[in-house]
Design an enzyme around this catalytic site. Structure first.
Site, short mmCIF file in Angstrom:
data_model
loop_
_atom_site.label_atom_id
_atom_site.label_comp_id
_atom_site.label_asym_id
_atom_site.label_seq_id
_atom_site.Cartn_x
_atom_site.Cartn_y
_atom_site.Cartn_z
N ARG A 9 34.21 51.48 30.17
CA ARG A 9 34.56 50.08 30.31
C ARG A 9 34.54 49.66 31.78
O ARG A 9 34.89 50.45 32.66
CB ARG A 9 35.95 49.80 29.72
N HIS A 10 34.16 48.43 32.02
CA HIS A 10 34.08 47.90 33.39
C HIS A 10 35.44 47.84 34.07
O HIS A 10 36.50 47.90 33.44
CB HIS A 10 33.47 46.49 33.37
N GLY A 11 35.42 47.66 35.39
CA GLY A 11 36.64 47.53 36.17
C GLY A 11 37.31 46.18 35.98
O GLY A 11 36.78 45.28 35.32
N GLN A 12 38.44 46.04 36.58
CA GLN A 12 39.28 44.86 36.42
C GLN A 12 38.64 43.60 37.00
O GLN A 12 37.97 43.64 38.03
CB GLN A 12 40.63 45.09 37.11
N THR A 13 38.88 42.48 36.32
CA THR A 13 38.48 41.16 36.81
C THR A 13 39.72 40.27 36.90
O THR A 13 40.78 40.59 36.33
CB THR A 13 37.48 40.48 35.85
N LEU A 14 39.58 39.15 37.59
CA LEU A 14 40.69 38.20 37.67
C LEU A 14 41.08 37.71 36.28
O LEU A 14 42.27 37.53 35.99
CB LEU A 14 40.31 37.02 38.57
N ASN A 16 40.90 39.36 33.53
CA ASN A 16 41.72 40.40 32.90
C ASN A 16 43.18 40.23 33.30
O ASN A 16 44.08 40.28 32.46
CB ASN A 16 41.27 41.79 33.33
N ARG A 59 30.16 42.20 35.58
CA ARG A 59 31.34 43.06 35.69
C ARG A 59 31.03 44.48 35.20
O ARG A 59 31.58 45.45 35.72
CB ARG A 59 32.53 42.46 34.93
N GLU A 83 29.85 41.97 25.87
CA GLU A 83 31.13 41.82 25.18
C GLU A 83 30.96 40.92 23.96
O GLU A 83 29.96 40.20 23.82
CB GLU A 83 32.18 41.24 26.14
N HIS A 145 32.06 46.89 27.67
CA HIS A 145 33.27 46.07 27.62
C HIS A 145 34.23 46.59 26.55
O HIS A 145 33.82 47.30 25.62
CB HIS A 145 32.89 44.62 27.31
#
Length: 212
Positions: A9-14, A16, A59, A83, A145
């Site tokens: 899974r991708h890293g954190q986003t705003l 999230n 992302r 996603e 995702h």
């Protein structure tokens, strides 16, 4: 033959952090997400991957790029690894969704969004399609995702739909490992790479429930 697939899974986003439904909206990693991707990439590189394939949303693609930088492999983009489309819910918080669509929230079916079965089918098909290109004992890393991966993994394992909720969600930059053997696919690891932490995802509330 023992082909393996790392579902990352991708890293954190705003979004999230703000608990917003991202879906197909092309949100970048935030500063924490970039650091998560670099850390996870250093661990996954030790597995000596043969191929890296990513969702075309940035992302995920930028997460995959952190691994490509270490391994020297190229990142192949595949929109089938996107996603779950969120329709009218994209950009909205869970609180806004619950207030505006209480009935649909209960079943986690977004107006204009994708059905979970359709997502499971397209992601599982992509996993199988790229895994088939591996040499025996090869390792494929797929960057994608939270909801997409959980649903795709469930379908690939052949789980009946009423048992899909038995698989928990994936934390940002955590991964699961599938292995294809003579008797089909099996799950070797799930949500690996971090200590248990809260999950913020487009996945259904039960799978993405915060674990404080």
């Amino acid at each position: 033959m023992s082909r393996r697939v790392v579902c990352w899974r991708h890293g954190q986003t705003l979004w999230n952090v703000e608990h917003r439904f991202q879906g197909h909206t092309d949100i970048p990693l935030d500063e924490t997400g970039v650091a998560q991707a670099r850390r996870a990439a250093s661990l996954l590189a030790a597995l000596r991957p043969s191929m890296i394939v990513s969702s075309d949303l940035r992302r995920a693609a930028d997460t995959a790029a952190a691994l490509a930088e270490i391994t020297g492999l190229e990142v192949i983009l595949d929109k089938d690894l996107r996603e779950r489309g969120g329709g009218e819910w994209e950009g909205l918080t869970r609180e806004q969704i619950a207030a505006g669509w209480p009935r649909e929230y209960a079943s986690w079916e977004a107006p204009g969004g994708e059905l979970v079965t359709d997502v499971a089918d397209r992601v599982s098909a992509a996993i199988r399609r790229w895994a088939a290109k591996l040499d025996d004992d090869g390792l494929l890393v797929i960057a994608s995702h939270g909801a997409a991966l959980r649903l795709g993994i469930a379908r690939t394992l052949g789980l009946p739909e009423d048992l899909w909720s038995a698989l928990g969600g994936l934390s940002n930059c955590s991964w699961s490992v599938l292995e294809e053997g003579s008797k089909g696919w099996r799950l070797l690891e799930h949500n690996a790479g971090t200590l248990p932490e809260p999950i913020s995802s487009d996945d259904l509330p039960q799978a993405a429930e915060d674990r404080a």
